[in-house]
Write an enzyme that holds these catalytic residues in place. Structure first.
Site, PDB file in Angstrom:
ATOM      1  NE  ARG A 210     -12.348   0.068  13.273  1.00  0.00           N
ATOM      2  CZ  ARG A 210     -11.246  -0.167  13.008  1.00  0.00           C
ATOM      3  NH1 ARG A 210     -11.008  -1.236  12.280  1.00  0.00           N
ATOM      4  NH2 ARG A 210     -10.459   0.294  13.890  1.00  0.00           N
TER       5      ARG A 210
ATOM      6  CG  ASN B  90     -12.248   2.264  10.592  1.00  0.00           C
ATOM      7  OD1 ASN B  90     -13.394   2.311  10.880  1.00  0.00           O
ATOM      8  ND2 ASN B  90     -11.329   2.600  11.303  1.00  0.00           N
TER       9      ASN B  90
END
Length: 90
Positions: A18, A36
């Site tokens: 990320r 997530n």
């Protein structure tokens, strides 16, 4: 401008995925977020003209040095309030 939601599957959690995606997307001028999901995948939501979606998908595919992307599936979703930056949602 359109909004797309992309589901990224593979080794994309616990490998700084990320962070790398958010930094690359921000540098390229994209706006949206990555987060997530409970099943081990990552969702990325981006506001972009459709002609730049492939460029965004390349960022998703590259990820981080320790990640490995198996698949990316994107779909257009309803555009609501615009994003003003690209970030990580925890």
């Amino acid at each position: 401008m359109k909004r797309f939601k992309c589901i990224v599957k593979g080794r994309v959690q616990g490998v700084w995925y990320r962070k790398y995606v958010a930094e690359a997307a921000r540098a390229a001028g994209f706006r949206g977020y990555v987060r997530n999901l409970p099943d081990g995948s990552v969702v990325a939501v981006v506001d972009t003209p459709e002609k730049f979606l492939d460029e965004f998908k390349k960022i998703l595919k590259k990820g981080s040095p320790m990640s490995h992307v198996d698949s990316i599936e994107c779909e257009e979703v309803s555009f609501e309030e615009p994003f003003y930056d690209f970030g990580v949602i925890r």
